[in-house]
Write a protein that holds these residues in place. Structure first.
Motif, PDB file in Angstrom:
ATOM      1  N   ASP A 179       0.827  -1.213   0.000  1.00  0.00           N
ATOM      2  CA  ASP A 179       0.000   0.000   0.000  1.00  0.00           C
ATOM      3  C   ASP A 179       0.855   1.255   0.000  1.00  0.00           C
ATOM      4  O   ASP A 179       0.491   2.265  -0.591  1.00  0.00           O
ATOM      5  N   ALA A 180       1.995   1.183   0.689  1.00  0.00           N
ATOM      6  CA  ALA A 180       2.866   2.361   0.775  1.00  0.00           C
ATOM      7  C   ALA A 180       3.683   2.540  -0.503  1.00  0.00           C
ATOM      8  O   ALA A 180       4.460   3.477  -0.605  1.00  0.00           O
ATOM      9  N   ARG A 181       3.516   1.622  -1.442  1.00  0.00           N
ATOM     10  CA  ARG A 181       4.228   1.660  -2.724  1.00  0.00           C
ATOM     11  C   ARG A 181       5.746   1.684  -2.538  1.00  0.00           C
ATOM     12  O   ARG A 181       6.470   2.392  -3.236  1.00  0.00           O
ATOM     13  N   LEU A 182       6.217   0.913  -1.579  1.00  0.00           N
ATOM     14  CA  LEU A 182       7.668   0.821  -1.379  1.00  0.00           C
ATOM     15  C   LEU A 182       8.257  -0.050  -2.484  1.00  0.00           C
ATOM     16  O   LEU A 182       7.634  -1.021  -2.911  1.00  0.00           O
ATOM     17  N   SER A 183       9.459   0.296  -2.924  1.00  0.00           N
ATOM     18  CA  SER A 183      10.148  -0.574  -3.882  1.00  0.00           C
ATOM     19  C   SER A 183      10.794  -1.694  -3.084  1.00  0.00           C
ATOM     20  O   SER A 183      11.420  -1.444  -2.062  1.00  0.00           O
ATOM     21  N   PHE A 184      10.626  -2.908  -3.542  1.00  0.00           N
ATOM     22  CA  PHE A 184      11.201  -4.011  -2.768  1.00  0.00           C
ATOM     23  C   PHE A 184      11.812  -5.051  -3.685  1.00  0.00           C
ATOM     24  O   PHE A 184      11.557  -5.081  -4.893  1.00  0.00           O
ATOM     25  N   LEU A 185      12.580  -5.901  -3.042  1.00  0.00           N
ATOM     26  CA  LEU A 185      13.293  -6.936  -3.765  1.00  0.00           C
ATOM     27  C   LEU A 185      13.088  -8.231  -2.987  1.00  0.00           C
ATOM     28  O   LEU A 185      13.131  -8.233  -1.761  1.00  0.00           O
ATOM     29  N   VAL A 186      12.817  -9.297  -3.700  1.00  0.00           N
ATOM     30  CA  VAL A 186      12.668 -10.599  -3.044  1.00  0.00           C
ATOM     31  C   VAL A 186      13.945 -11.381  -3.319  1.00  0.00           C
ATOM     32  O   VAL A 186      14.306 -11.586  -4.478  1.00  0.00           O
ATOM     33  N   SER A 187      14.633 -11.803  -2.258  1.00  0.00           N
ATOM     34  CA  SER A 187      15.880 -12.540  -2.452  1.00  0.00           C
ATOM     35  C   SER A 187      15.738 -13.951  -1.901  1.00  0.00           C
ATOM     36  O   SER A 187      14.810 -14.256  -1.150  1.00  0.00           O
ATOM     37  N   GLY A 188      16.662 -14.807  -2.289  1.00  0.00           N
ATOM     38  CA  GLY A 188      16.634 -16.190  -1.801  1.00  0.00           C
ATOM     39  C   GLY A 188      17.388 -17.074  -2.772  1.00  0.00           C
ATOM     40  O   GLY A 188      17.828 -16.611  -3.834  1.00  0.00           O
ATOM     41  N   GLY A 189      17.538 -18.326  -2.395  1.00  0.00           N
ATOM     42  CA  GLY A 189      18.228 -19.281  -3.263  1.00  0.00           C
ATOM     43  C   GLY A 189      17.301 -19.780  -4.358  1.00  0.00           C
ATOM     44  O   GLY A 189      16.115 -19.410  -4.399  1.00  0.00           O
ATOM     45  N   THR A 190      17.823 -20.634  -5.210  1.00  0.00           N
ATOM     46  CA  THR A 190      17.015 -21.208  -6.287  1.00  0.00           C
ATOM     47  C   THR A 190      15.893 -22.047  -5.693  1.00  0.00           C
ATOM     48  O   THR A 190      16.135 -22.832  -4.785  1.00  0.00           O
ATOM     49  N   GLY A 191      14.690 -21.861  -6.179  1.00  0.00           N
ATOM     50  CA  GLY A 191      13.567 -22.673  -5.715  1.00  0.00           C
ATOM     51  C   GLY A 191      13.085 -22.305  -4.320  1.00  0.00           C
ATOM     52  O   GLY A 191      12.298 -23.027  -3.715  1.00  0.00           O
ATOM     53  N   SER A 192      13.538 -21.165  -3.791  1.00  0.00           N
ATOM     54  CA  SER A 192      13.110 -20.801  -2.435  1.00  0.00           C
ATOM     55  C   SER A 192      11.715 -20.168  -2.440  1.00  0.00           C
ATOM     56  O   SER A 192      11.142 -19.925  -1.384  1.00  0.00           O
ATOM     57  N   GLY A 193      11.175 -19.914  -3.633  1.00  0.00           N
ATOM     58  CA  GLY A 193       9.811 -19.389  -3.708  1.00  0.00           C
ATOM     59  C   GLY A 193       9.746 -17.900  -4.013  1.00  0.00           C
ATOM     60  O   GLY A 193       8.713 -17.263  -3.783  1.00  0.00           O
ATOM     61  N   LYS A 194      10.806 -17.344  -4.564  1.00  0.00           N
ATOM     62  CA  LYS A 194      10.862 -15.898  -4.843  1.00  0.00           C
ATOM     63  C   LYS A 194       9.778 -15.486  -5.840  1.00  0.00           C
ATOM     64  O   LYS A 194       9.021 -14.550  -5.594  1.00  0.00           O
ATOM     65  N   THR A 195       9.737 -16.196  -6.969  1.00  0.00           N
ATOM     66  CA  THR A 195       8.782 -15.839  -8.014  1.00  0.00           C
ATOM     67  C   THR A 195       7.350 -15.981  -7.497  1.00  0.00           C
ATOM     68  O   THR A 195       6.486 -15.141  -7.754  1.00  0.00           O
ATOM     69  N   THR A 196       7.127 -17.046  -6.735  1.00  0.00           N
ATOM     70  CA  THR A 196       5.793 -17.298  -6.200  1.00  0.00           C
ATOM     71  C   THR A 196       5.367 -16.177  -5.256  1.00  0.00           C
ATOM     72  O   THR A 196       4.248 -15.657  -5.352  1.00  0.00           O
ATOM     73  N   LEU A 197       6.265 -15.793  -4.360  1.00  0.00           N
ATOM     74  CA  LEU A 197       5.927 -14.722  -3.413  1.00  0.00           C
ATOM     75  C   LEU A 197       5.679 -13.411  -4.162  1.00  0.00           C
ATOM     76  O   LEU A 197       4.714 -12.697  -3.871  1.00  0.00           O
ATOM     77  N   LEU A 198       6.511 -13.133  -5.137  1.00  0.00           N
ATOM     78  CA  LEU A 198       6.333 -11.890  -5.887  1.00  0.00           C
ATOM     79  C   LEU A 198       4.976 -11.878  -6.601  1.00  0.00           C
ATOM     80  O   LEU A 198       4.258 -10.875  -6.581  1.00  0.00           O
ATOM     81  N   SER A 199       4.606 -13.014  -7.180  1.00  0.00           N
ATOM     82  CA  SER A 199       3.282 -13.125  -7.823  1.00  0.00           C
ATOM     83  C   SER A 199       2.183 -12.804  -6.824  1.00  0.00           C
ATOM     84  O   SER A 199       1.259 -12.036  -7.114  1.00  0.00           O
ATOM     85  N   THR A 200       2.276 -13.416  -5.660  1.00  0.00           N
ATOM     86  CA  THR A 200       1.248 -13.217  -4.638  1.00  0.00           C
ATOM     87  C   THR A 200       1.164 -11.751  -4.249  1.00  0.00           C
ATOM     88  O   THR A 200       0.076 -11.173  -4.162  1.00  0.00           O
ATOM     89  N   LEU A 201       2.331 -11.141  -4.032  1.00  0.00           N
ATOM     90  CA  LEU A 201       2.336  -9.743  -3.590  1.00  0.00           C
ATOM     91  C   LEU A 201       1.770  -8.822  -4.670  1.00  0.00           C
ATOM     92  O   LEU A 201       1.070  -7.857  -4.366  1.00  0.00           O
ATOM     93  N   LEU A 202       2.038  -9.146  -5.923  1.00  0.00           N
ATOM     94  CA  LEU A 202       1.506  -8.302  -6.999  1.00  0.00           C
ATOM     95  C   LEU A 202      -0.016  -8.374  -7.040  1.00  0.00           C
ATOM     96  O   LEU A 202      -0.680  -7.447  -7.497  1.00  0.00           O
ATOM     97  N   GLY A 203      -0.542  -9.483  -6.542  1.00  0.00           N
ATOM     98  CA  GLY A 203      -1.997  -9.619  -6.455  1.00  0.00           C
ATOM     99  C   GLY A 203      -2.605  -8.623  -5.468  1.00  0.00           C
ATOM    100  O   GLY A 203      -3.802  -8.382  -5.472  1.00  0.00           O
ATOM    101  N   LEU A 204      -1.760  -8.047  -4.591  1.00  0.00           N
ATOM    102  CA  LEU A 204      -2.260  -7.092  -3.592  1.00  0.00           C
ATOM    103  C   LEU A 204      -2.225  -5.651  -4.107  1.00  0.00           C
ATOM    104  O   LEU A 204      -2.702  -4.737  -3.438  1.00  0.00           O
ATOM    105  N   VAL A 205      -1.644  -5.482  -5.288  1.00  0.00           N
ATOM    106  CA  VAL A 205      -1.556  -4.133  -5.858  1.00  0.00           C
ATOM    107  C   VAL A 205      -2.970  -3.649  -6.197  1.00  0.00           C
ATOM    108  O   VAL A 205      -3.798  -4.428  -6.682  1.00  0.00           O
ATOM    109  N   GLY A 206      -3.229  -2.380  -5.938  1.00  0.00           N
ATOM    110  CA  GLY A 206      -4.564  -1.827  -6.193  1.00  0.00           C
ATOM    111  C   GLY A 206      -5.003  -2.040  -7.636  1.00  0.00           C
ATOM    112  O   GLY A 206      -4.173  -2.005  -8.548  1.00  0.00           O
TER     113      GLY A 206
END
Ligand SMILES: Nc1ncnc2c1ncn2[C@@H]1O[C@H](COP(=O)(O)OP(=O)(O)O)[C@@H](O)[C@H]1O
Ligand SMILES: [Mg+2]
Length: 385
Positions: A179-206
């Protein structure tokens, strides 16, 4: 059904250039002096067809709902990940040649070449499955195949809470961050779920915001009404027509994005992304491969370096353009979780360091040193440190 029998039928059909229909298979068997019942004939047809059009012996593994990765390291070594780490399966290929044939056929389905002159391929199959294959002798022990299954829908935030990826109450923090429109970065190892989490978070965008995605391989599936997806492509056989992530980031910026998203930063596009985050494109986000949140600045530095961006310039852009790092880990039990949320600070020399603000615990995110800063950022919005 014996291997020898399949081989014979395959050879006969190949000589005739014929598709394996039940009638043809029955004829081929008869000519070999074999008389099989209907169900056995159909069994032969099924095995040959899946060899020709499907993913052969891997098909049942790829079709299983809980399998995310299928890895072949040898004809008798086929592994899967069902979310709890790698498990060896009892699937067997007849021989090394069969693994090679499958890899080449899948590459062809993806419209790519895989042969001695171009011994690896990284591509997306029409159903979204990500294919990676390397042929020998580059793959020393024989053809290596890695398939990553794309589940057609994004996880919703409540599912990530239920899975323990987000600790109890952590959803409020994530919503506040978006909501605060902060720029963020999702980090982690291969297969740690980065893409999945980013997808989910984008679903929260207005819903009134326009999301533009730039990806090497179109994996993000945000549940959002206004998404533009751009995907890179390799050069064609003549060596022309390559579209890089850097090209896409530049195009994306001209497409009036409210949120510029780079699927995974792994090259020179880091400079374009940072420049964008510094020029009014706040709320942007990306994933990056890093083993710990505190490694992120060094990782971006290394990427920026390949693009000729010097260290001091990169750090000042980072400080001004990025607010938060969400770090994912996969624990011993195979569970993926947001282990830490970091904010950025400058050290005495002006270089950016990450500071833990929230740490995953079974009861909820625990406050750490950077908590106050994170809370202020979420309240007021804005980037910069
Ligand atoms: N939180 C999660 N819980 C369960 N499975 C997950 C979770 N996050 C990701 N996965 C699964 O793990 C696999 C790898 O996830 P992905 O987001 O592609 O990882 P990365 O981008 O870090 O390589 C995917 O097939 C995905 O469905
Ligand atoms: Mg990813």
């Amino acid at each position: 059904m014996s291997r020898e029998l399949l081989d014979v039928v395959r050879r006969r059909l190949a000589e005739a250039g014929a598709e394996p229909t039940p009638a043809r298979v029955a004829v081929a068997l008869r000519e070999e002096g074999r008389l099989l019942g209907d169900s056995e004939v159909l069994g032969v047809v099924g095995a040959l067809r899946s060899e020709m059009v499907g993913s052969g012996p891997l098909e049942p593994l790829l079709a299983a709902p809980d399998v995310t990765d299928v890895l072949v390291t040898a004809p008798d070594a086929v592994w899967v990940d069902r979310g709890g780490g790698l498990e060896r399966t009892d699937v067997r290929f007849r021989d090394a040649a069969e693994v090679r044939r499958l890899a080449q056929r899948l590459a062809a389905v993806a419209g790519r070449r895989l042969d001695d002159a171009r011994p690896w391929v990284d591509a997306r199959l029409p159903d979204g499955t990500r294919l990676h294959a390397v042929l020998p002798p580059v793959a020393v022990a024989g053809t290596c195949l890695s398939l990553r299954v794309l589940r057609p829908r994004a996880f919703a935030l409540p599912e990530l809470l239920a899975a323990g990826t987000v600790p109890p109450g952590g959803d409020r923090l994530l919503r506040a961050l978006l909501d605060a429109r902060l720029s963020f970065l999702v980090s982690g190892g291969t297969g740690s779920g980065k893409t999945t989490l980013l997808s989910t978070l984008l679903g929260l965008v207005g819903p009134a915001e326009r999301i533009v995605l730039a990806e090497d391989s179109a994996e993000l599936r945000p549940d959002h009404p206004h998404v533009v997806r751009l995907e890179t492509r390799p050069a064609n056989q003549e060596g022309v027509g390559r579209v890089t992530l850097r090209d896409l980031v530049r195009q994306a910026l001209r497409m009036r994005p409210d949120r510029l998203v780079v699927g995974e930063v792994r090259g020179t596009e880091v400079t374009d992304l940072l420049a964008a985050l510094n020029t009014g494109h706040e709320g942007g986000c990306c994933t990056v491969h890093a083993n710990a949140a505190c490694d992120v600045p060094a990782r971006l530095e290394a990427l920026g370096c390949t693009a000729g961006l010097d260290r001091a310039a990169l750090h000042s852009q980072l400080a001004a353009g990025l607010s938060v790092v969400l770090h994912l880990v996969r624990d011993r039990a195979g569970r993926r979780r947001i282990s830490e949320i970091h904010v950025l600070e400058r050290d005495r020399d002006g270089f950016v360091v990450t500071v833990p603000a929230a740490i995953w615990s079974p009861e909820g995110f625990q406050e750490a040193r950077g908590w106050g800063r994170l809370a202020r950022l979420c309240e007021r919005g804005g980037q910069g440190c």
